[in-house]
Design an enzyme around this catalytic site. Sequence first.
Site, short mmCIF file in Angstrom:
data_model
loop_
_atom_site.label_atom_id
_atom_site.label_comp_id
_atom_site.label_asym_id
_atom_site.label_seq_id
_atom_site.Cartn_x
_atom_site.Cartn_y
_atom_site.Cartn_z
CG ASP A 67 -0.26 -0.45 2.50
OD1 ASP A 67 0.95 -0.18 2.65
OD2 ASP A 67 -0.92 -1.07 3.34
CG ASP A 135 -9.47 -1.15 12.22
OD1 ASP A 135 -8.48 -1.79 11.78
OD2 ASP A 135 -9.83 -0.06 11.73
CG HIS A 137 -6.48 -1.87 8.96
ND1 HIS A 137 -6.57 -1.02 10.05
CD2 HIS A 137 -5.18 -1.78 8.55
CE1 HIS A 137 -5.41 -0.45 10.28
NE2 HIS A 137 -4.53 -0.91 9.38
CD GLU A 142 -8.95 1.80 7.75
OE1 GLU A 142 -8.95 0.85 8.57
OE2 GLU A 142 -8.32 2.85 7.95
#
Length: 260
Positions: A67, A135, A137, A142
Site C-alpha cells: 500500500d 480494527d 484491517h 478498513e
Amino acid sequence: MEVVIVEDAAKGGALVAQAIARLLAGRPDALIGVATGSTPVPVYEALAALARRGEADLSRARVAQLDEYVGLPPGHPESYRSVLARQVLEPLGVPEGSFLGPDTAGDIRAACEAYDRALAAAGGVDLQLLGIGTDGHIGFNEPCSSLTSRTRIKTLTERTRADNARFFGHDVGQVPRHVITQGVGTILEARHVVLLATGEAKAEAVAATVEGPLSARCPSSALQLHPHATVVADEAAASRLELAGYFRRTFAGKPPWQGI
C-alpha cells in the site's frame, strides 16, 4: 489457517524470515509482498542477518508494495516507498529494478488497475507479509471493505490515522487521509499469506481473524478462505485465543523440515 504462537516479536520475525529464506532457496526470483509499520521490522532485521551469514540469498528476489499514501510529495520520508527503501531494499541488497509499487503521481484509478495487472504479469506474489490493524484491517482495507476488492483508493478511518500519527511526529493532522491499497481479493491471490501480530493491542483483532466469523467488519477474517494462510502471533497478541492450547500443540508436533 495455521496459527503459530511465539514468545515475542523477535521470535516471530526470525520464524517468518526463515520461511522467506526457504522460499528463495527454491525460487530465487520469488516475488515477496512486503508491509510497512512497526510489526514487520523484526522480519526484515532477521532476514538481513541471514543474508549477512550467507543463509539467505536475495540477489534475485523481487519485492512488491502492499500500500501507499496518496498526497505525500515524492521522496517524503514517511511515504511507504521511502520506508521500504530504508527497511527492505537497502539492507537486503534488493535492486531498485526488482521493486514493484503503484504510481501515485497521476491518475490514481488507472494506477490501481495498472498495479493489479503488473502483479499478475510478474507471476503473482509468492509470499505476502501482512500486519494487522487494531480494527482488523490488512493493508489499508478498513472495516467493511469488500472481501473481493481489488487494488483501489481508500479513505482511512480516524482510528487508523491516530494509530499512524506516531510516524508523523504524533501529529494526526499530518497523516494523509487517502491511500492506495491492494484489495482483500488481491491479497488473497498470493500463494502464501503470512500475518504477523505482536502486542496486546492486537489481541482482539487476532481473535476475530482466527476464531471469529468471516465478515467484512473484520477484513483480516478473509484469511480463513485462503488455502495457505499463516498467522504468527506473540503471546500478548494471542492472549484472547480460546484455542491457543490446540494451536501450540499442533505447531509443536510438526516435523522440523515442514516450516510454515
